[in-house]
Design an enzyme around this catalytic site. Sequence first.
Site, short mmCIF file in Angstrom:
data_model
loop_
_atom_site.label_atom_id
_atom_site.label_comp_id
_atom_site.label_asym_id
_atom_site.label_seq_id
_atom_site.Cartn_x
_atom_site.Cartn_y
_atom_site.Cartn_z
NE ARG A 42 -3.97 1.87 2.47
CZ ARG A 42 -4.05 2.77 3.44
NH1 ARG A 42 -3.14 2.78 4.42
NH2 ARG A 42 -5.02 3.67 3.45
CG HIS A 46 -1.58 5.19 -0.40
ND1 HIS A 46 -2.33 5.65 0.67
CD2 HIS A 46 -2.35 4.26 -1.01
CE1 HIS A 46 -3.51 5.02 0.69
NE2 HIS A 46 -3.53 4.16 -0.31
CG ASP A 47 6.14 7.00 -3.30
OD1 ASP A 47 6.04 8.25 -3.24
OD2 ASP A 47 7.19 6.42 -3.62
CB SER A 56 6.54 12.46 -2.22
OG SER A 56 5.49 11.69 -2.78
CD GLU A 68 2.97 12.87 -0.89
OE1 GLU A 68 2.94 11.62 -0.90
OE2 GLU A 68 3.55 13.53 -1.77
CG ASN A 74 -1.41 8.73 2.83
OD1 ASN A 74 -1.81 7.72 2.24
ND2 ASN A 74 -0.78 9.72 2.21
CG HIS A 173 -8.19 -4.21 -1.31
ND1 HIS A 173 -9.25 -3.34 -1.32
CD2 HIS A 173 -7.09 -3.42 -1.15
CE1 HIS A 173 -8.82 -2.09 -1.18
NE2 HIS A 173 -7.51 -2.12 -1.08
CG ASP A 226 -5.49 -16.28 -2.43
OD1 ASP A 226 -6.18 -15.24 -2.36
OD2 ASP A 226 -5.48 -17.13 -1.52
#
Length: 298
Positions: A42, A46-47, A56, A68, A74, A173, A226
């Site tokens: 994640r 998000h970067d 960042s 950030e 975040n 996910h 999976d």
Amino acid sequence: MASAQLSSTYYDSLCPYALPIINSVVISAVHKENRMGASLLRLHFHDCFVNGCDGSILLDDTSTFTGEKTANPNNGSLRGFDVIDTIKTLVENICPGVVSCADIVAVAARVSVVALGGPSWPVQLGRRDSTTASLSTANTDIPAPTLNLTGLISAFTKKGFSAKEMVALSGSHTIGQARCTNFRARIYNETNIDTFYASSLKSNCPSTGSDNNLSPLDTISPTSFDNAYFKVLVSKKGLLHSDQQLYNGGSTDSDVTTYSTSSSTFLTDFSNAMVKMGNLSPITGSSGEIRTNCRKTN
């Protein structure tokens, strides 16, 4: 395109121990706590979605600098910074000023997925680190769990991804957990959810309070990378509103169905989309810097 300057062999002669160090630290962290694998994956996402894969996301706020980390997607949920710090300290000791924080995050994401039984992919290397961050872009460009399908498609289209690639990347996910605050409205108010599943979540996520209580995004195999996440969606057990939007009578239903029945198709499409994500607007050449400490600019 700047990504042409990146190469999977970038550190082979510059710092041959860099990748083994990242591998070793990440595998040990993920074995200690499986959830860390999802957190590091994640972190990379998000970067990359905020002005490219430039590290960042790692910059701390100071009295004169806003990073950030406090952006809505975040704040209170991003994790794994300590793992990145440990890696950075080790590589700085052997190859000072060579290995970027952005590259460490990109490789750590791949190692995490592999450690949890998922596919590998060629990570292009040679990114440099940003000297800036953007709180506002983090708030606007990282897709929220409240988005409908059209919003999800447009958030990924903005970064050059097709709807199918968005579905493949959402398959991340299959690992990780979400906080009650992000799925409360779904389990109490929405109807496109298995009723027994919704009821089972309410004890851990009451209608008020316990905002930070966690539930797995994939109830079948929460710590295995999976295709089970897609089986969960087909059975209307998506945890987040945005999860179930991928299988809710819309244009991406067929992609979810394909991935739910063909593990190999999902893993291939996911790997290809990860290569593409890792190539989002890297800083190369003489731009940016190689941070000594990932949490602050030099």
